[in-house]
Scaffold this motif. Structure first.
Motif, mmCIF file in Angstrom:
data_model
loop_
_atom_site.group_PDB
_atom_site.id
_atom_site.type_symbol
_atom_site.label_atom_id
_atom_site.label_comp_id
_atom_site.label_asym_id
_atom_site.label_seq_id
_atom_site.Cartn_x
_atom_site.Cartn_y
_atom_site.Cartn_z
ATOM 1 N N ARG B 16 0.631 -1.139 0.002
ATOM 2 C CA ARG B 16 0.058 -0.040 0.132
ATOM 3 C C ARG B 16 1.073 1.242 -0.101
ATOM 4 N NH1 ARG B 16 -3.007 -3.347 -0.625
ATOM 5 N NH2 ARG B 16 -4.930 -3.872 0.348
ATOM 6 N N LYS B 17 0.570 2.152 -0.602
ATOM 7 C CA LYS B 17 0.908 3.662 -0.540
ATOM 8 C C LYS B 17 0.751 4.049 0.985
ATOM 9 C CE LYS B 17 0.241 8.407 -2.155
ATOM 10 N NZ LYS B 17 -0.365 8.936 -1.018
ATOM 11 N N LYS B 18 2.059 4.361 1.691
ATOM 12 C CA LYS B 18 1.708 4.642 2.928
ATOM 13 C C LYS B 18 1.314 6.365 3.318
ATOM 14 C CE LYS B 18 5.930 2.347 4.407
ATOM 15 N NZ LYS B 18 7.287 2.571 4.942
ATOM 16 N N PRO B 19 0.331 6.184 4.149
ATOM 17 C CA PRO B 19 -0.214 7.562 4.454
ATOM 18 C C PRO B 19 1.081 8.363 5.135
ATOM 19 C CG PRO B 19 -1.097 6.181 5.817
ATOM 20 C CD PRO B 19 -0.249 5.329 4.956
ATOM 21 N N GLU B 20 0.697 9.588 5.097
ATOM 22 C CA GLU B 20 1.465 10.637 6.187
ATOM 23 C C GLU B 20 1.301 10.353 7.400
ATOM 24 O OE1 GLU B 20 2.300 15.044 4.982
ATOM 25 O OE2 GLU B 20 0.930 14.983 6.691
ATOM 26 N N LEU B 21 2.367 10.179 8.439
ATOM 27 C CA LEU B 21 2.247 10.515 9.604
ATOM 28 C C LEU B 21 2.529 11.521 10.080
ATOM 29 C CD1 LEU B 21 1.807 8.795 12.424
ATOM 30 C CD2 LEU B 21 4.048 8.056 12.478
ATOM 31 N N LEU B 22 1.685 12.101 10.778
ATOM 32 C CA LEU B 22 1.920 13.827 11.203
ATOM 33 C C LEU B 22 2.065 13.950 12.727
ATOM 34 C CD1 LEU B 22 1.930 16.759 10.430
ATOM 35 C CD2 LEU B 22 -0.445 16.801 10.222
ATOM 36 N N ALA B 23 2.990 14.571 13.282
ATOM 37 C CA ALA B 23 3.123 14.346 14.649
ATOM 38 C C ALA B 23 3.142 15.817 15.121
ATOM 39 C CB ALA B 23 4.383 13.651 14.992
ATOM 40 N N PRO B 24 2.862 16.263 16.447
ATOM 41 C CA PRO B 24 2.833 17.546 17.077
ATOM 42 C C PRO B 24 4.442 17.727 17.613
ATOM 43 C CG PRO B 24 2.244 16.138 18.457
ATOM 44 C CD PRO B 24 2.244 15.154 17.335
ATOM 45 N N ALA B 25 4.841 19.049 17.510
ATOM 46 C CA ALA B 25 6.122 19.476 17.821
ATOM 47 C C ALA B 25 5.826 20.711 18.646
ATOM 48 C CB ALA B 25 6.864 19.646 16.718
ATOM 49 N N GLY B 26 5.959 20.604 19.841
ATOM 50 C CA GLY B 26 5.798 21.781 20.731
ATOM 51 C C GLY B 26 6.866 22.784 20.757
ATOM 52 N N ASN B 27 8.218 22.413 20.389
ATOM 53 C CA ASN B 27 9.269 22.941 20.274
ATOM 54 C C ASN B 27 10.700 22.205 19.368
ATOM 55 O OD1 ASN B 27 10.676 21.214 21.874
ATOM 56 N ND2 ASN B 27 10.168 22.191 23.751
ATOM 57 N N ILE B 256 -4.508 2.907 17.460
ATOM 58 C CA ILE B 256 -3.460 2.040 16.941
ATOM 59 C C ILE B 256 -3.670 0.766 16.448
ATOM 60 C CG2 ILE B 256 -3.074 1.078 19.412
ATOM 61 C CD1 ILE B 256 -0.162 1.995 17.274
ATOM 62 N N GLU B 257 -4.898 0.201 16.979
ATOM 63 C CA GLU B 257 -5.517 -1.175 16.322
ATOM 64 C C GLU B 257 -6.415 -1.001 15.221
ATOM 65 O OE1 GLU B 257 -6.304 -3.765 20.242
ATOM 66 O OE2 GLU B 257 -7.566 -1.916 20.337
ATOM 67 N N HIS B 258 -6.471 0.075 14.577
ATOM 68 C CA HIS B 258 -7.243 0.353 13.531
ATOM 69 C C HIS B 258 -6.798 1.135 12.354
ATOM 70 C CE1 HIS B 258 -10.606 -1.067 15.939
ATOM 71 N NE2 HIS B 258 -9.997 -0.317 17.006
ATOM 72 N N ILE B 259 -5.295 1.078 12.245
ATOM 73 C CA ILE B 259 -4.676 1.715 11.247
ATOM 74 C C ILE B 259 -4.672 1.144 9.687
ATOM 75 C CG2 ILE B 259 -2.267 2.108 10.464
ATOM 76 C CD1 ILE B 259 -3.411 4.075 12.558
ATOM 77 N N PRO B 260 -5.089 -0.299 9.642
ATOM 78 C CA PRO B 260 -5.297 -0.595 8.408
ATOM 79 C C PRO B 260 -6.798 -0.151 7.611
ATOM 80 C CG PRO B 260 -4.536 -2.547 9.834
ATOM 81 C CD PRO B 260 -4.611 -1.248 10.692
ATOM 82 N N GLU B 261 -7.453 -0.202 8.717
ATOM 83 C CA GLU B 261 -8.864 0.588 8.115
ATOM 84 C C GLU B 261 -8.862 1.991 7.954
ATOM 85 O OE1 GLU B 261 -12.403 -0.753 11.144
ATOM 86 O OE2 GLU B 261 -10.350 -1.369 11.775
ATOM 87 N N MET B 262 -8.059 2.697 8.722
ATOM 88 C CA MET B 262 -7.943 4.185 8.075
ATOM 89 C C MET B 262 -7.235 4.206 6.741
ATOM 90 S SD MET B 262 -8.621 6.027 11.482
ATOM 91 C CE MET B 262 -8.466 7.576 10.438
ATOM 92 N N ILE B 263 -6.002 3.567 6.522
ATOM 93 C CA ILE B 263 -5.418 3.291 5.347
ATOM 94 C C ILE B 263 -6.522 3.072 4.135
ATOM 95 C CG2 ILE B 263 -3.454 2.136 4.142
ATOM 96 C CD1 ILE B 263 -1.993 2.181 6.742
ATOM 97 N N GLU B 264 -7.259 1.865 4.426
ATOM 98 C CA GLU B 264 -7.937 1.397 3.445
ATOM 99 C C GLU B 264 -9.237 2.604 3.210
ATOM 100 O OE1 GLU B 264 -7.314 -0.983 1.316
ATOM 101 O OE2 GLU B 264 -5.877 -1.553 2.739
ATOM 102 N N ALA B 265 -9.509 3.157 4.229
ATOM 103 C CA ALA B 265 -10.724 4.343 3.951
ATOM 104 C C ALA B 265 -9.980 5.460 3.020
ATOM 105 C CB ALA B 265 -10.848 4.841 5.206
ATOM 106 N N GLY B 266 -8.696 5.405 2.961
ATOM 107 C CA GLY B 266 -7.983 6.468 1.871
ATOM 108 C C GLY B 266 -7.850 7.801 2.601
ATOM 109 N N VAL B 267 -7.396 7.760 3.844
ATOM 110 C CA VAL B 267 -7.091 8.784 4.658
ATOM 111 C C VAL B 267 -5.578 9.110 4.283
ATOM 112 C CG1 VAL B 267 -6.457 9.946 6.854
ATOM 113 C CG2 VAL B 267 -8.430 8.192 6.923
ATOM 114 N N ASP B 268 -5.216 10.377 4.051
ATOM 115 C CA ASP B 268 -3.689 10.669 3.384
ATOM 116 C C ASP B 268 -3.021 11.105 4.410
ATOM 117 O OD1 ASP B 268 -4.696 10.955 0.285
ATOM 118 O OD2 ASP B 268 -6.402 12.088 1.185
ATOM 119 N N SER B 269 -3.674 11.674 5.550
ATOM 120 C CA SER B 269 -2.549 11.943 6.700
ATOM 121 C C SER B 269 -3.018 11.585 7.878
ATOM 122 C CB SER B 269 -2.158 13.662 6.657
ATOM 123 O OG SER B 269 -1.427 13.895 7.685
#
Lengths: 309, 430
Positions: B16-27, B256-269
């Protein structure tokens, strides 16, 4: 110098109430279908909206259909059909979600649109953005100062509506927060809440004198302000500032209360439009105070308040 | 090299094409950890126009350094400018967006359409993402914003998995959705409890989190005397002495247990919340989602969820977790009532600065107290965790120590497995 009279807008829970508030002096009523409208005092099917229009016409008044919900997938598919049927029978639709605006422009391009997201209509540039998309009126957030309201008006060409009386919504969740609490207590929400619905309130532990009404419906949970806005004494600022519409919110109030409030604001607006320096009868204010629930103070909301962040 | 890549793609057509993993950065420090631990993009706050007035927030200088670091590692940097503006808030805004563009910021996250307009004028090539604060809940609203030049919409947290599928079906704009972290219990942007109770404007970064305070629920009783229906209503408690208070505190989102579904649903980030969270939190959460996303995309059919991933995530959890609206309307099980349950708490004990392969000795920078005898756990990007006891400690001159008790103190210790700079040593709080 004569000033333009702002429109006096209020709510109605039933057709009977539509009749009564026009008799009391309202220029327009807002009402809506519970599926698409948030926090209405009553529910109106399309047929009843048509009747409301008849009543309004008789009084030379207007009907605005409220469709300000955050639309989810199921509702979006219904919007075109509903708006098409609704459009001939109302003078405007009140929207918050862009899906309503887009659909209305397709199926009823002549229908005036009032933009109202409540908490997020806070500056004139955003008002002008929605004007550019076809909104003819913006209903401003209640968390604005009087000065900010007048500044918005000076910087936009579309109509501006503000609330001058009644309670305001201060929280909207899609969750069933009251039912969840009752279930957490091990009780049945059906049993517990049905009878109490629209008569429940919260008190925060450090604010024992404030009662925040709370209710649940198909759109989730709504919490309302602990005080009622009352801007009767400051109406002249709105009138001289050219504000186009003044709203009296009637949710959670009995008809007699709304009638009295509308009739007093009617008299005040008529007088101040003739002469903005005219006095407000002290009797009017006394009458408003006399019908006010003692547990709910009258106040001026955020009109004279400074906020920090 | 190129041929190899092509071949490997053909060899495993199910990837699968990997979706972007987007993280917070306070500093800046958190930004570096987020990137090193596997974030494809980070979002930060500037000095103005953002909602986390108490997060570290980046100066232009910090941003430059952050962008240089992220870009060097193939990651993007987004800046949140997600306030709901008042008339006076626009001062300096054009200059701000121009500067962000010049610094090399990859996108800005905006909630207020007027700010979108300013940004489009001032920095026409700066990518704009619509913030979750705009509470976008349907495909038609998504396509409205796409027409406005928005390249990505961060959905409202009230949108279900099925609704995401529908939105992806009807639109072709990028979709970003939250997978982890704390949540507004209201529709975002539609709560002014804080304004009313504390005079602090929630939609401009002043939120006092009034929703998580304690309340009591009452019913207004009908009066017998109908002569004056407005006057003298009595209140009936809808709780008993032993009941918990009425609270509106949501458990934290964890998908965390539902990442495959998020990816299959087509979420880009896939977005992690928490610009106010610690380095330990960011590193742990990013690291774990990175592993799950990589494992699934590499071999979707053979993918099996490892319980250790959930265990790992919970080491950084502040509250119990929920899937919120993804699979139906949240119930009382998705809220926290009464005394919040105690979560396992881990401290960021030390940061690996160096490792000597020959001697098996690591140089550690102290972040929280640890001592000889402490049980510690090492984790890091693309590695398996390991637990060991601290057997001996030395200072930089080789003098023996019993404990590391000063912040940023550099100490040496023997490790049972090889470690790398930026690996983290954590310790369970007793």
């Amino acid at each position: 110098m004569k000033n333009k009279k702002p429109e006096l807008v209020t709510t109605a829970a039933t057709l009977e109430e539509v009749e009564r508030v026009f008799e009391a002096g309202a220029d327009a009523v807002t009402l809506g279908h519970e599926r698409y409208a948030l926090r209405q005092p009553g529910h109106f099917e399309l047929e009843q909206i048509k009747e409301a229009q008849q009543i309004a016409r008789k009084h030379g008044g207007r009907v605005y259909a409220v469709m300000n919900a955050l639309m989810h997938h199921d509702e979006v598919g219904e919007l075109a059909g509903y708006l098409e049927q609704l459009a001939p029978h109302v003078d405007a639709v009140v929207f918050g979600d862009p899906s309503v605006l887009m659909t209305a422009r397709q199926v009823a391009p002549e229908l005036p649109l009032h933009w109202n997201t409540e908490t997020t209509s806070t500056n004139y540039r955003t008002v002008n953005f929605w004007a550019g998309k076809g909104a003819s009126r913006a209903i401003l957030a209640r968390e604005l100062s009087l000065e900010a309201v007048l500044e918005v008006k000076r910087n936009t060409r579309i109509e501006i509506q503000v609330q001058v009386h009644g309670m305001t919504c201060i929280f909207h969740s899609k969750r069933e927060l009251v039912s969840n609490y009752v279930r957490h207590q091990g009780k049945d929400p059906e049993q517990e809440i049905r009878a109490a619905q629209r008569r429940m309130f919260l008190k925060e532990d450090n604010r024992e004198d404030q009662r925040y009404p709370i209710f649940e419906d198909r759109h989730g949970t709504h919490i309302m302000s602990a005080e009622d806005i009352c801007m009767l004494e400051h109406l002249s600022s709105f009138i001289t500032g050219g504000i186009d519409a003044l709203k009296i919110e009637g949710i959670l109030k009995p008809l007699e209360y709304i009638q009295t409030v509308v009739s007093i604001y009617r008299k005040a607006i008529d007088r101040l439009a003739e002469n903005p320096h005219a006095d407000i009868d002290s009797g009017w204010l006394d009458e408003l105070k006399s019908i006010q629930d003692p547990a709910r103070p009258l106040g001026t909301g955020f009109y004279f308040k400074q906020q920090i962040y | 090299m190129l041929t190899q890549t092509v071949q490997s793609t053909i060899a495993s057509p199910t990837k699968r094409k990997k979706p972007e993993l987007l993280a917070p950065a306070g500093n800046l420090e958190k930004l570096k950890f987020a990137v090193l631990y596997g974030a494809d993009a980070v979002y930060i706050g500037g000095q103005k126009f953002g909602l986390r007035s108490k997060a570290g927030n980046f100066t232009y200088e910090d941003m430059k350094e952050g962008v240089a670091f992220a870009h060097a590692h193939g990651a993007k940097v987004f800046v949140a400018a997600n306030i709901i503006a008042h008339n006076e808030d626009f001062e300096g805004m054009e200059e701000y967006f121009r500067t962000l563009y010049d610094i090399g910021i990859d996108a800005v996250i905006i909630a207020d359409p007027a700010i979108v307009e300013v940004c489009k004028q001032a920095a026409p090539h700066l990518e704009i993402h619509l913030s979750t604060q705009a509470s976008t809940t349907n495909w038609q609203a998504v396509s409205f914003w796409a027409n406005e030049g928005i390249s990505r919409v961060v959905l409202a947290r009230e949108v279900s998995m099925e609704e995401i599928r529908q939105i992806k079906k009807y639109t072709d704009v990028e979709i970003e959705a939250f997978i982890h972290g704390a949540m507004c219990i209201s529709y975002s942007g539609r709560c002014v409890l804080s304004n009313h109770m504390t005079n602090r404007d929630a939609n401009r970064g002043g939120c006092a989190q009034s929703c998580r305070w304690k309340y009591d629920l009452f019913e207004e009783a009908e009066e017998e005397d109908t002569e004056t229906p407005q006057i003298g209503k009595t209140e009936l408690p809808m709780f008993s002495e032993e009941d918990d208070s009425f609270t509106m505190s949501s458990k934290d989102l964890c998908m965390i247990e539902h990442i495959p579904e998020m990816i299959e649903a087509g979420v880009d980030s896939l977005k992690i919340e928490g610009r106010m969270k610690t380095v330990h939190y960011v590193a742990t959460v990013v690291n774990t989602y990175r592993k799950v996303i990589d494992a699934y995309c590499e071999d979707p059919e053979g993918f099996v969820f490892k319980p250790e991933w959930m265990d790992e995530i919970l080491k950084a959890a502040n509250r119990p977790v929920t899937t919120a609206f993804y699979y139906g309307s949240p119930t009382e099980q998705d809220q926290i009532f009464g005394v919040p349950p105690k979560m396992a708490k881990y401290d960021f004990a030390g940061l690996v600065l160096d490792y000597d392969e020959k001697t098996g000795i690591a140089t550690i920078e102290q972040r929280n107290h640890f001592a000889v005898g402490s049980e510690v756990e090492f984790f890091g990007p693309k590695r398996d965790n390991f637990i060991q006891k601290v057997e001996e400690l030395w200072d930089e001159e080789g003098n023996s120590l019993t404990e590391a008790n000063r912040a940023m103190q550099k100490v040496k210790m023997r490790v049972t497995q090889p470690v790398k700079p930026y690996d983290i040593m954590r310790k369970e709080k007793k």
